[in-house]
Scaffold this motif. Sequence first.
Motif, short mmCIF file in Angstrom:
data_model
loop_
_atom_site.label_atom_id
_atom_site.label_comp_id
_atom_site.label_asym_id
_atom_site.label_seq_id
_atom_site.Cartn_x
_atom_site.Cartn_y
_atom_site.Cartn_z
N ARG A 221 0.84 -1.21 0.00
CA ARG A 221 0.00 0.00 0.00
C ARG A 221 0.87 1.25 0.00
O ARG A 221 2.09 1.18 0.23
N SER A 222 0.24 2.40 -0.28
CA SER A 222 1.04 3.62 -0.36
C SER A 222 0.17 4.83 -0.04
O SER A 222 -1.05 4.71 0.08
N ASN A 223 0.81 5.97 0.05
CA ASN A 223 0.12 7.25 0.21
C ASN A 223 0.29 8.07 -1.07
O ASN A 223 1.11 7.72 -1.93
N CYS A 224 -0.42 9.16 -1.15
CA CYS A 224 -0.24 10.06 -2.30
C CYS A 224 -0.29 11.51 -1.83
O CYS A 224 -0.86 11.79 -0.76
N THR A 225 0.32 12.38 -2.60
CA THR A 225 0.45 13.78 -2.18
C THR A 225 0.21 14.72 -3.37
O THR A 225 0.16 14.28 -4.53
N MET A 226 0.11 16.00 -3.06
CA MET A 226 0.10 17.04 -4.10
C MET A 226 0.77 18.29 -3.50
O MET A 226 0.41 18.70 -2.39
N ILE A 258 -2.13 13.42 1.17
CA ILE A 258 -1.58 14.51 1.97
C ILE A 258 -1.35 15.72 1.07
O ILE A 258 -0.43 15.70 0.23
N PRO A 259 -2.17 16.78 1.20
CA PRO A 259 -1.87 18.00 0.44
C PRO A 259 -0.68 18.69 1.10
O PRO A 259 -0.69 18.90 2.32
N LEU A 260 0.34 19.02 0.32
CA LEU A 260 1.57 19.60 0.88
C LEU A 260 1.73 21.04 0.39
O LEU A 260 1.74 21.30 -0.81
N ALA A 261 1.84 21.97 1.35
CA ALA A 261 1.98 23.40 1.00
C ALA A 261 3.44 23.70 0.70
O ALA A 261 4.33 23.39 1.50
N TYR A 262 3.67 24.32 -0.43
CA TYR A 262 5.04 24.68 -0.82
C TYR A 262 5.65 25.67 0.18
O TYR A 262 5.00 26.64 0.56
#
Length: 374
Positions: A221-226, A258-262
């Motif tokens: 399994r895995s996670n995903c981000t943006m 996981i939304p990642l803020a720059y």
Amino acid sequence: MTAQIRPELYPEPLRELAAKVRAGQRLDDEDALLCLETPHLLHLGQLANAVRLQKHGDTAFYNVNRHINPTNICVYTYNCKFCSFAALPGEDHAWAMSHDEVYEHAATQGGDQATEFHIVGGLHPDLSLEWYLEMLRGLTERFPEVHLKAFTAIEIGWFAKREGISIEEVLLRLREAGLGSLPGGGAEIFHSEVREIICDGKLDADEWLEVHRIAHGLGIRSNCTMLYGHVEKPEHKVDHLLKLRQVQDETGGFNAFIPLAYHPENNYLGLTYHTTGSEDLRHLATSRLVLDNVPHIKAYWIMLTPRLAQVALSFGADDMDGTVVEETIYHMAGAQTDQSLSRSELERVVREAGFVPVERDTLYKPLRQSPVAT
Ligand code: V47
């Protein structure tokens, strides 16, 4: 069906969206764009919260984990202009740990209580796949109970290229050595218009997605981000979310988004803009609504601050990530948050936000519900 939503109470542009969410209908690209552009943030949050409550009730998950970054030396240092972590060999801020140093990091500062090691690093030109396999074997031997969530799709792609073997072969070898699951990093923004500016030459969207598809096919399994808040436009983010949703429809292998803020400090992208709290909440809420098939939305407190992560729990997020202990990727990019929260601090943060803290393992099996505070 999310019964407590009353579409008639929503401002006009969101009424149809509210009716769809109430009926449990899937949102389309225009709906996703509306989520990213509406000025009615609280209404958007209310919709995301309704979905979050339906999926998880008043539970907010966290885990006891430790981040380990064995090296920041990376062949893509100039390609990934947004990254403040990477370094070239010989630069002052470059490091490469020995196996023993990795084991020491794993054992220190509460690492001995961790249920997860989150291990990612740069693409080191001289470290072979065997070096990483040895590291995983060494960790498994010393910490047999700890789940190893390790290597982004970018690292997996690099191992395959460097060794001249398939992605599947890399994943099989890593699993045999102790790999449990993959973290979600390296996705950034899939659209080529953005990738060409921020990370030209790195794995493209199809390749990133394929690594995760193959992993899921093997039962990993895995996670995903943006990564948002840099040069991307709302349309690019809609495209990104729908691509992830498509893969999840096919495989069901993503645990969390996981939304990642720059964060703009100390890199070559040349931007100074920091995302605002409202933007961060908007991305969390939008992802909860659009990614209807991804079980968990993570409010990564390191990135958000614990204060905003508390609010995020009412904007669609159901997970805070973990104790972390030592964080470099965001702190080298200017993050001012602490690098660690204890289990009891995390529980307090969750409880004060009106939720019930539940410690989970990496695969979201509940381990322990915190006793009610007295
Ligand atoms: O892939 C790099 C991002 C990611 C910057 O899977 C930056 O549970 C902001 O993926 N500003 C790594 N972001 C972090 C990550 C992650 C974090 C927490 C949990 C999980 C999980 C995954 O951080 C990178 C990249 O997208 N990043 N540089 C920067 N300057």
